[in-house]
Design a protein around this motif. Structure first.
Motif, PDB file in Angstrom:
ATOM      1  N   THR A  48       5.885  -7.746  -3.386  1.00 35.63           N
ATOM      2  CA  THR A  48       4.687  -6.961  -3.086  1.00 35.63           C
ATOM      3  C   THR A  48       4.531  -5.812  -4.083  1.00 35.63           C
ATOM      4  O   THR A  48       5.481  -5.439  -4.791  1.00 35.63           O
ATOM      5  N   VAL A  69       0.303   4.031   2.888  1.00 32.39           N
ATOM      6  CA  VAL A  69      -0.948   3.292   2.808  1.00 32.39           C
ATOM      7  C   VAL A  69      -2.113   4.269   2.876  1.00 32.39           C
ATOM      8  O   VAL A  69      -2.048   5.294   3.567  1.00 32.39           O
ATOM      9  N   GLN A  89      -4.020  -0.998   1.285  1.00 29.18           N
ATOM     10  CA  GLN A  89      -3.237  -2.037   1.967  1.00 29.18           C
ATOM     11  C   GLN A  89      -3.052  -3.263   1.087  1.00 29.18           C
ATOM     12  O   GLN A  89      -1.965  -3.858   1.038  1.00 29.18           O
ATOM     13  N   SER A  93       0.935  -4.140   0.276  1.00 31.02           N
ATOM     14  CA  SER A  93       1.593  -5.318   0.850  1.00 31.02           C
ATOM     15  C   SER A  93       1.208  -6.611   0.145  1.00 31.02           C
ATOM     16  O   SER A  93       1.794  -7.660   0.411  1.00 31.02           O
ATOM     17  N   SER A  99      -2.182  -6.283  -7.575  1.00 30.13           N
ATOM     18  CA  SER A  99      -1.428  -5.304  -6.786  1.00 30.13           C
ATOM     19  C   SER A  99      -0.223  -4.781  -7.558  1.00 30.13           C
ATOM     20  O   SER A  99       0.102  -3.590  -7.494  1.00 30.13           O
TER      21      SER A  99
END
Length: 231
Positions: A48, A69, A89, A93, A99
Motif C-alpha cells: 500500500t 487519513v 484513503q 490503503s 498511490s
C-alpha cells in the motif's frame, strides 16, 4: 489560480484571464487523467501507499512521522506541525502506482523537514507572512485606489509579491520531494513500469504548481504595469 482585478477592464486583463483559464483547465485535466490512469495499475507486490511511504522514511533514517487519513481525493500533504503524512484513503490503503507515487512524494517532504532542507525551511518561514498578505492585499489595493493613495497601492503590490515569492519557493520544494520519491522507488527495486508511472503522476502534479506560479507572476507584472501607468 485566482485572479483579482480591481482597476477596470482592458485587453491585458482579458489575456490574463484567458491564459489562467487555459492553464488551469489543462493542468487539472492532465493531473486528473494521469492519476486515474495509474491508480488502475497495481504495484506488483501489493504494498500500500502507507507501507511504501513508511519504508521510504525508514530507509532515510526518519522516525517519529505519523501517517493519517485525510478526506477527499488528491488532498495528500505533509504537515510539519504534527510531523505527519496526511494521505487520502485511496493513497493510504491503495496499492497502485499512483498511490505509491503520491505517498512517497509526501514522505519526501517529511525527509526534507527532518534533514533541514533549506528551501523547505524558507517556505515554512514564509507561511505566516503569506497568510497575512493573501488576506489583506486586495483590501489594501481597493482602499488605495478609491482614495487615490499611491502608497497603499504600492503596499498592496508588495503584499501580493510575497505570495508570488511563496509560490516560487514552493517549486524547488515540490521538485525535490518528487526526486526523493523516484530515487527511493528505484533503489527499493520496483520495476521500470512502476517508476515510469510514478514519474508521470508526479510530473503532472508538478505542472499544477508551475502553472499557478506562472499565472501569479503574470498577474504581478500586470499590476506593476497598471501601477506605473497610474503614476
Amino acid at each position: 489560480m485566482p485572479l483579482y482585478y480591481p482597476m477596470g477592464f482592458d485587453s491585458g486583463y482579458l489575456l490574463l484571464v484567458v491564459v489562467s483559464l487555459v492553464l488551469g483547465f489543462a493542468t487539472q485535466h492532465y493531473i486528473d487523467s494521469t492519476y486515474k490512469r495509474w491508480s488502475r495499475v497495481p504495484v506488483p507486490d501489493g504494498r500500500t501507499g502507507a507501507f511504501i511511504a513508511r519504508s521510504m522514511l525508514e530507509a532515510d533514517g526518519v522516525g517519529g512521522v505519523g501517517i493519517e487519513v485525510v478526506p477527499g481525493e488528491l488532498t495528500d500533504h505533509f504537515d510539519p506541525r504534527d510531523n505527519s503524512l496526511h494521505l487520502s484513503q485511496a493513497n493510504l490503503s491503495g496499492a497502485s502506482v499512483a498511490s505509491a507515487a503520491v505517498a512517497c512524494h509526501e514522505a519526501g517532504h517529511a525527509v526534507q523537514y527532518d534533514k533541514g532542507y533549506v528551501p523547505g525551511r524558507i517556505r515554512t518561514a514564509l507561511v505566516p507572512v503569506v497568510n497575512l498578505a493573501s488576506n489583506v492585499w486586495m483590501i489594501v489595493l481597493i482602499v488605495g485606489i478609491s482614495m487615490s493613495f499611491a502608497g497603499l497601492v504600492d503596499l498592496a503590490i508588495i503584499l501580493f509579491a510575497a505570495s508570488v515569492l511563496f509560490q516560487l519557493v514552493t517549486l524547488p520544494v515540490e521538485f525535490d520531494a518528487s526526486r526523493r520519491a523516484l530515487a527511493y522507488l528505484r533503489t527499493a527495486g520496483f520495476d521500470g513500469e512502476v517508476v515510469a508511472g510514478a514519474r508521470k503522476v508526479l510530473t503532472a502534479a508538478a505542472l499544477t504548481y508551475v502553472a499557478a506560479a506562472l499565472v501569479s507572476c503574470l498577474q504581478l507584472l500586470y499590476l506593476l504595469g497598471v501601477s506605473n501607468r497610474r503614476d
